[in-house]
Write an enzyme that holds these catalytic residues in place. Structure first.
Site, mmCIF file in Angstrom:
data_model
loop_
_atom_site.group_PDB
_atom_site.id
_atom_site.type_symbol
_atom_site.label_atom_id
_atom_site.label_comp_id
_atom_site.label_asym_id
_atom_site.label_seq_id
_atom_site.Cartn_x
_atom_site.Cartn_y
_atom_site.Cartn_z
ATOM 1 N N GLU A 29 -3.100 10.760 3.144
ATOM 2 C CA GLU A 29 -2.370 10.157 2.021
ATOM 3 C C GLU A 29 -2.799 10.701 0.657
ATOM 4 O O GLU A 29 -2.104 10.504 -0.340
ATOM 5 C CB GLU A 29 -2.512 8.623 2.079
ATOM 6 C CG GLU A 29 -1.382 7.922 1.350
ATOM 7 C CD GLU A 29 -1.448 6.405 1.451
ATOM 8 O OE1 GLU A 29 -1.886 5.878 2.496
ATOM 9 O OE2 GLU A 29 -1.047 5.752 0.476
ATOM 10 N N ALA A 34 3.043 8.034 8.580
ATOM 11 C CA ALA A 34 1.794 8.361 7.878
ATOM 12 C C ALA A 34 0.681 8.673 8.869
ATOM 13 O O ALA A 34 -0.131 9.580 8.641
ATOM 14 C CB ALA A 34 1.374 7.207 6.975
ATOM 15 N N ARG A 56 12.697 1.760 4.111
ATOM 16 C CA ARG A 56 11.909 0.736 3.411
ATOM 17 C C ARG A 56 12.293 0.560 1.947
ATOM 18 O O ARG A 56 12.308 -0.557 1.433
ATOM 19 C CB ARG A 56 10.427 1.108 3.475
ATOM 20 C CG ARG A 56 9.878 0.903 4.843
ATOM 21 C CD ARG A 56 8.459 1.327 4.931
ATOM 22 N NE ARG A 56 7.937 0.893 6.205
ATOM 23 C CZ ARG A 56 6.710 1.145 6.626
ATOM 24 N NH1 ARG A 56 5.875 1.833 5.871
ATOM 25 N NH2 ARG A 56 6.304 0.707 7.794
HETATM 26 C C1 LIG Z 1 -1.886 -2.477 6.047
HETATM 27 C C2 LIG Z 1 -1.309 -1.111 6.311
HETATM 28 C C3 LIG Z 1 -0.575 -0.883 7.465
HETATM 29 C C4 LIG Z 1 -0.070 0.386 7.720
HETATM 30 N N1 LIG Z 1 0.574 0.613 8.888
HETATM 31 C C5 LIG Z 1 0.981 1.865 9.196
HETATM 32 C C6 LIG Z 1 1.488 2.153 10.477
HETATM 33 O O1 LIG Z 1 1.559 1.289 11.351
HETATM 34 N N2 LIG Z 1 1.861 3.431 10.749
HETATM 35 C C7 LIG Z 1 1.751 4.429 9.822
HETATM 36 O O2 LIG Z 1 2.115 5.566 10.115
HETATM 37 N N3 LIG Z 1 1.234 4.176 8.593
HETATM 38 C C8 LIG Z 1 0.830 2.939 8.276
HETATM 39 N N4 LIG Z 1 0.243 2.702 7.066
HETATM 40 C C9 LIG Z 1 -0.084 3.845 6.215
HETATM 41 C C10 LIG Z 1 -1.270 4.607 6.807
HETATM 42 O O3 LIG Z 1 -2.126 3.710 7.472
HETATM 43 C C11 LIG Z 1 -2.068 5.368 5.761
HETATM 44 O O4 LIG Z 1 -1.217 6.196 5.040
HETATM 45 C C12 LIG Z 1 -3.144 6.192 6.445
HETATM 46 O O5 LIG Z 1 -4.026 5.332 7.123
HETATM 47 C C13 LIG Z 1 -3.901 7.037 5.453
HETATM 48 O O6 LIG Z 1 -4.935 7.690 6.152
HETATM 49 P P1 LIG Z 1 -5.971 8.554 5.339
HETATM 50 O O7 LIG Z 1 -6.956 9.036 6.322
HETATM 51 O O8 LIG Z 1 -5.257 9.538 4.511
HETATM 52 O O9 LIG Z 1 -6.628 7.523 4.310
HETATM 53 P P2 LIG Z 1 -7.452 6.184 4.560
HETATM 54 O O10 LIG Z 1 -7.343 5.714 5.943
HETATM 55 O O11 LIG Z 1 -7.071 5.228 3.491
HETATM 56 O O12 LIG Z 1 -8.954 6.657 4.360
HETATM 57 C C14 LIG Z 1 -9.401 7.133 3.119
HETATM 58 C C15 LIG Z 1 -10.854 6.744 2.968
HETATM 59 O O13 LIG Z 1 -11.413 7.470 1.875
HETATM 60 C C16 LIG Z 1 -12.327 6.619 1.216
HETATM 61 N N5 LIG Z 1 -12.549 7.107 -0.146
HETATM 62 C C17 LIG Z 1 -11.655 7.134 -1.167
HETATM 63 N N6 LIG Z 1 -12.230 7.635 -2.268
HETATM 64 C C18 LIG Z 1 -13.509 7.935 -1.950
HETATM 65 C C19 LIG Z 1 -14.613 8.447 -2.693
HETATM 66 N N7 LIG Z 1 -14.508 8.729 -3.993
HETATM 67 N N8 LIG Z 1 -15.793 8.623 -2.053
HETATM 68 C C20 LIG Z 1 -15.929 8.310 -0.722
HETATM 69 N N9 LIG Z 1 -14.921 7.777 0.011
HETATM 70 C C21 LIG Z 1 -13.721 7.602 -0.603
HETATM 71 C C22 LIG Z 1 -11.656 5.265 1.259
HETATM 72 O O14 LIG Z 1 -12.563 4.216 1.055
HETATM 73 C C23 LIG Z 1 -11.052 5.273 2.656
HETATM 74 O O15 LIG Z 1 -11.899 4.680 3.604
HETATM 75 C C24 LIG Z 1 -0.264 1.437 6.781
HETATM 76 C C25 LIG Z 1 -0.979 1.191 5.611
HETATM 77 C C26 LIG Z 1 -1.500 -0.070 5.374
HETATM 78 C C27 LIG Z 1 -2.276 -0.296 4.113
#
Ligand SMILES: Cc1cc2nc3c(=O)[nH]c(=O)nc-3n(C[C@H](O)[C@H](O)[C@H](O)COP(=O)(O)OP(=O)(O)OC[C@H]3O[C@@H](n4cnc5c(N)ncnc54)[C@H](O)[C@@H]3O)c2cc1C
Length: 518
Positions: free
Chosen positions: A483, A498, A346
């Protein structure tokens, strides 16, 4: 990692003068009162120095997970299974963060259906996935951590299918930077297919989810003690929650935090569009740093090369250019010419797009590729919204997307020949047997341009998903996954990595958090 024996005091009255003094001296804060909280906040130094531990807690919880995406839900599921009473706190009015809007792509060397073998798409292994991931991040990723998620990816995918009811499409893609066909897509074609499965497992095991609850601080008394609790904002009011067992940070990345992006990587200028949900801000990283957590590689910020050019949305059509390279999709600039090896990573593709100096660029494919990349229904919906352009000939398509017809025809004819010759003299793309010659319409085009997408850096964790402090010790009772963590994907995350990273490390964090004694 050596873990010191920690005082597990639940409130300030249990903190000894010696501990306070040690903590205060070590982190350079004034030990003026017996209720001072460990606090390195620098944005508001006055307030920081006055930050006091709560004298009483408004609520006591066993285990708290911050964030309801892949990592948070997986952590909640496993911690609940281990006997913890888990509450997931989510600041947004909807659950799921970036996970629920994600493209539904999940990398795994195998799956319960054995799709790669069934579709005759060659070999793969945990080892190959590990090597691609480490190389794709320019060797900045920690090999031990990478191996945990590449090894855990298949069991985690099967777990979501078997216990959560997740379903896969009957396709498998080879995407940029990968040397094998390992990118799985859930039937929904969007991350909800996995988050719903995880939510079902987590809530089914007894975890609860509170929306509109923002964590605004982490309480810790000194540099060797455990995390004691958190401050949250709920219904406009602040309250303090004591945590008895563990705090798991699964709060995602900081792609929407322009100041933080600028602080660590000024080249990601504010003018870039962003694919993320609005809550992808980095406050939990800063709160964790304020209590001593180490963070690394925060300058590594990824651009998604195929976002919708005007607003930067990563909608269903924007995933086609990502899924297509293994089947022969071609990227062209506004002159109708290729500008990069489509199987590149990418960061390479994004830089090449920007270097064309002409916004946007386009992905070109034909009808026969659609079932390999997605569904006809998705393409028709995308056409209705003006995202995909369709034409019966390449010359007609060129007119519709606004590139010179003779150049586009010539580009595709040359590319067809490269596929027949199994050699790409222009960009040295590795040609595979399943890449398709585009010799028959209808043809399709979609505009694309880089947008800020993923933050590879974050909190330092060990193999147990425990958060590590700036001196290299474990911060007792603090875990992180997904993340919000750093050091796994290195300088550039490979697409589709991810999701398994977040689910696998979420599981590791939850399993270990449940083992904390109370
Ligand atoms: C549009 C898009 C498409 C993607 N497609 C892919 C894909 O197809 N395959 C892939 O592998 N990766 C993909 N990625 C990357 C991947 O989706 C993310 O890296 C992954 O979802 C992160 O998961 P997570 O659980 O770490 O965080 P998230 O799913 O972002 O969840 C974190 C949550 O914590 C909450 N939060 C943050 N701070 C606070 C706080 N202070 N108090 C309470 N809550 C809080 C947020 O609101 C959020 O809901 C994509 C990303 C995007 C944006």
């Amino acid at each position: 990692m050596k873990e010191k024996k920690k005082d597990d005091t639940q409130n300030t009255s249990g903190i000894t003068r010696r501990e306070l003094f040690k903590g205060a001296v070590t982190v350079g804060i004034a030990a003026s009162a017996g209720t001072l909280a460990l606090n390195l906040s620098k944005t508001d130094a006055d307030a920081a120095e006055k930050k006091m531990l709560p004298t009483k807690w408004d609520e006591t919880l066993d285990t708290v997970v911050v964030g309801s995406g892949f990592a948070g839900l997986a952590a909640a599921a496993e911690a609940s299974k281990g006997g913890a009473k888990v509450v997931i706190l989510e600041k947004m009015p909807v659950y799921g963060g970036n996970s629920v809007i994600n493209g539904g792509e999940y990398n795994s060397w195998d799956d319960a259906l054995h799709l790669r073998q069934k579709l005759n798409l060659g070999d793969d292994s945990v080892d190959l996935h590990t090597k691609d991931t480490i190389k794709g991040g320019d060797f900045y990723g920690d090999p031990e951590l990478v191996k945990i998620f590449t090894e855990g990816a298949t069991p985690a995918l099967n777990w979501m299918m078997e216990e959560g009811g997740a379903k896969l499409r009957n396709i498998l893609n080879r995407t940029g930077g990968h040397t094998a066909y390992r990118t799985h897509t859930c039937v929904e074609g969007v991350g909800r297919g996995y988050t719903e499965a995880l939510r079902k497992i987590a809530l089914g095991r007894g975890a609860t989810l509170r929306l509109n609850t923002e964590v605004t601080w982490i309480w810790r008394a000194d540099t060797s003690g455990p995390v004691l609790g958190i401050e949250v904002k709920e219904g406009g009011k602040k309250k303090n929650i004591r945590i008895r067992r563990a705090l798991i940070l699964a709060s995602g990345g900081f792609s929407r935090d322009i100041k933080m992006r600028q602080d660590f990587n000024p080249s990601i200028v504010p003018e870039f569009n962003c694919t993320n949900h609005m809550g992808a801000t980095g406050e939990m990283i800063r709160f964790a740093q304020a209590i001593g957590a180490d963070a690394l590689q925060l300058c590594f910020i990824q651009l998604y090369p195929f976002a919708e050019p005007v607003k930067g949305t990563l909608d269903a059509p924007a995933v086609y250019p990502f899924r297509g390279p293994g089947y022969g999709i071609v990227y062209v600039n506004k002159n109708g010419r290729r500008f990069v090896n489509e199987l590149e990573r990418r960061d390479v593709v994004s830089r090449a797009e920007i270097a064309t100096g002409m916004k946007p660029t386009y992905s070109i494919f034909h009808e026969k590729m659609i079932p390999k990349m997605g569904t006809k229904e998705e393409v028709e919906k995308g056409m209705a919204r003006g995202r995909f352009m369709q034409a019966n000939s390449l010359a007609e398509l060129a007119g519709k997307i606004g590139v010179p017809a003779d150049a586009l025809v010539d580009t595709i004819q040359k590319h067809n020949q490269y596929l027949r010759d199994k050699k790409d003299p222009e960009f040295n793309k590795p040609i595979t047997d399943v890449m398709m010659v585009m010799d028959e319409g209808p043809y399709y085009g979609i505009a694309q341009w880089p947008a800020v997408h993923h933050t590879m850096g974050g909190l330092r964790i060990n193999t147990q998903a425990q958060v590590i402090d700036i001196w290299g010790s474990v911060i007792p009772r603090l875990y992180a996954a997904g993340e919000v963590t750093g050091g796994i994907h290195g300088s550039n995350r490979l697409g589709g990595n991810a999701a398994p990273d977040a689910v696998v490390f979420g599981r590791v964090a939850g399993t270990n958090a449940a083992k904390e004694k109370i």
